[in-house]
Design an enzyme around this catalytic site. Structure first.
Site, PDB file in Angstrom:
ATOM      1  N   ALA A 255     -51.076 -44.548 -14.971  1.00 12.37           N
ATOM      2  CA  ALA A 255     -50.606 -43.628 -13.640  1.00 12.37           C
ATOM      3  C   ALA A 255     -49.475 -42.912 -14.285  1.00 12.37           C
ATOM      4  O   ALA A 255     -48.715 -43.316 -15.315  1.00 12.37           O
ATOM      5  CB  ALA A 255     -49.996 -44.494 -12.788  1.00 12.37           C
TER       6      ALA A 255
ATOM      7  N   GLY B 219     -45.821 -40.074 -13.203  1.00 14.33           N
ATOM      8  CA  GLY B 219     -45.015 -39.945 -12.029  1.00 14.33           C
ATOM      9  C   GLY B 219     -44.195 -38.672 -12.757  1.00 14.33           C
ATOM     10  O   GLY B 219     -44.467 -37.997 -13.633  1.00 14.33           O
ATOM     11  N   ALA B 220     -43.253 -38.043 -11.891  1.00 15.04           N
ATOM     12  CA  ALA B 220     -42.317 -37.005 -12.217  1.00 15.04           C
ATOM     13  C   ALA B 220     -41.587 -37.275 -13.677  1.00 15.04           C
ATOM     14  O   ALA B 220     -41.436 -36.495 -14.454  1.00 15.04           O
ATOM     15  CB  ALA B 220     -41.408 -36.638 -11.340  1.00 15.04           C
ATOM     16  N   GLU B 221     -41.220 -38.623 -13.476  1.00 11.90           N
ATOM     17  CA  GLU B 221     -40.438 -38.884 -14.774  1.00 11.90           C
ATOM     18  C   GLU B 221     -40.691 -39.926 -15.730  1.00 11.90           C
ATOM     19  O   GLU B 221     -40.085 -40.288 -16.764  1.00 11.90           O
ATOM     20  CB  GLU B 221     -38.727 -39.235 -14.509  1.00 11.90           C
ATOM     21  CG  GLU B 221     -38.723 -40.528 -13.783  1.00 11.90           C
ATOM     22  CD  GLU B 221     -37.363 -40.836 -13.981  1.00 11.90           C
ATOM     23  OE1 GLU B 221     -37.107 -42.188 -13.745  1.00 11.90           O
ATOM     24  OE2 GLU B 221     -36.370 -40.087 -14.194  1.00 11.90           O
TER      25      GLU B 221
ATOM     26  N   LYS C 278     -43.777 -49.358 -18.215  1.00 17.33           N
ATOM     27  CA  LYS C 278     -43.407 -48.028 -17.715  1.00 17.33           C
ATOM     28  C   LYS C 278     -42.451 -47.384 -18.670  1.00 17.33           C
ATOM     29  O   LYS C 278     -41.343 -48.120 -19.074  1.00 17.33           O
ATOM     30  CB  LYS C 278     -42.553 -48.377 -16.537  1.00 17.33           C
ATOM     31  CG  LYS C 278     -42.136 -47.116 -15.591  1.00 17.33           C
ATOM     32  CD  LYS C 278     -41.447 -47.452 -14.370  1.00 17.33           C
ATOM     33  CE  LYS C 278     -41.043 -46.231 -13.857  1.00 17.33           C
ATOM     34  NZ  LYS C 278     -40.497 -46.168 -12.316  1.00 17.33           N
TER      35      LYS C 278
ATOM     36  N   ASP D  55     -37.326 -44.649  -2.571  1.00 18.80           N
ATOM     37  CA  ASP D  55     -38.728 -44.000  -2.483  1.00 18.80           C
ATOM     38  C   ASP D  55     -39.430 -44.815  -1.787  1.00 18.80           C
ATOM     39  O   ASP D  55     -40.666 -45.315  -2.201  1.00 18.80           O
ATOM     40  CB  ASP D  55     -39.196 -43.437  -3.726  1.00 18.80           C
ATOM     41  CG  ASP D  55     -40.358 -42.707  -3.745  1.00 18.80           C
ATOM     42  OD1 ASP D  55     -40.887 -42.101  -2.690  1.00 18.80           O
ATOM     43  OD2 ASP D  55     -41.073 -42.653  -4.736  1.00 18.80           O
TER      44      ASP D  55
END
Length: 205
Positions: free
Chosen positions: A6, A8-10, A26, A121
């Site tokens: 997966a 995401g933005a960063e 991550k 978030d």
């Protein structure tokens, strides 16, 4: 949570294994538009902060993935793979689960905020319903500790908006979620006032 890649933005998340246990890694990759020294500093600080916030959240009774390893050279965190489905998926596939999940969310976020921790978030896609019925919060990359009343109000407003937007047919459950939250924090009135103030900012801007 499906064990698949997966992004995401960063950061991006990869399936992995740690000492024989299912895990995910991550990773915060470098950004070519930033000065290299600044880029490394930002990624290192954010990696450290996320790990610290996750640890502090666990200390206050909020379920988060266990951290197995932190690699500051790679700006990565190896953590426990959480087997379950997102709250978003649960409510979408089984609408009758919305009310008990709303109560569970309210109780969980109350624990977090009572410890002056903000998630940053709070969407139902960042919440995993585990097989044992526990609620696990994911992705603390935008979180903070020593949160101010403003931080807490903004975190709660984001949760409210995210829930009502993703689950528009569950207005009653959204109200129950907030009332459960207020019933479980030590000083609800200042937070109620701050939430209403933040709502009003949105109405008049």
């Amino acid at each position: 949570m499906d064990k698949k890649e997966a992004s995401g933005a960063e950061a991006f998340v990869l399936p992995s294994e740690y000492l024989g246990f299912p895990a995910v890694i991550k990773v915060r990759p470098s950004k070519s538009y930033r000065i290299p020294e600044l880029d490394k500093h930002i990624r290192t600080v954010r990696t450290k902060n996320e790990a610290r916030i996750m640890h502090e959240a666990r200390l206050c009774g909020v379920r988060t993935p266990c951290i197995y390893d932190i690699n500051l050279q790679e700006c990565s965190i190896t953590m426990e793979f959480m087997e379950g489905i997102t709250v978003n998926e649960s409510v979408s596939s089984a609408p009758e689960s919305a009310l008990p999940l709303a109560i569970l969310i309210g109780e969980t976020v109350a624990k977090l905020h009572s410890a002056k921790i903000c998630h940053g978030d709070l969407t139902t896609s960042n919440m995993i319903l585990l097989k044992n019925g526990e609620l696990c919060l994911l992705d603390f990359s935008m979180g903070c500790t020593k949160a101010s009343l403003e931080d807490i109000g903004m975190d709660l407003r984001l949760l409210e908006r995210a829930f009502r937007s993703a689950h528009a047919k569950h207005e009653h459950e959204a109200d129950v979620m907030l009332e459960t939250y207020f019933a479980n924090i030590p000083e609800p009135e200042p937070v109620r006032k701050k939430l209403e103030e933040i709502r009003n900012r949105g109405r008049y801007t």
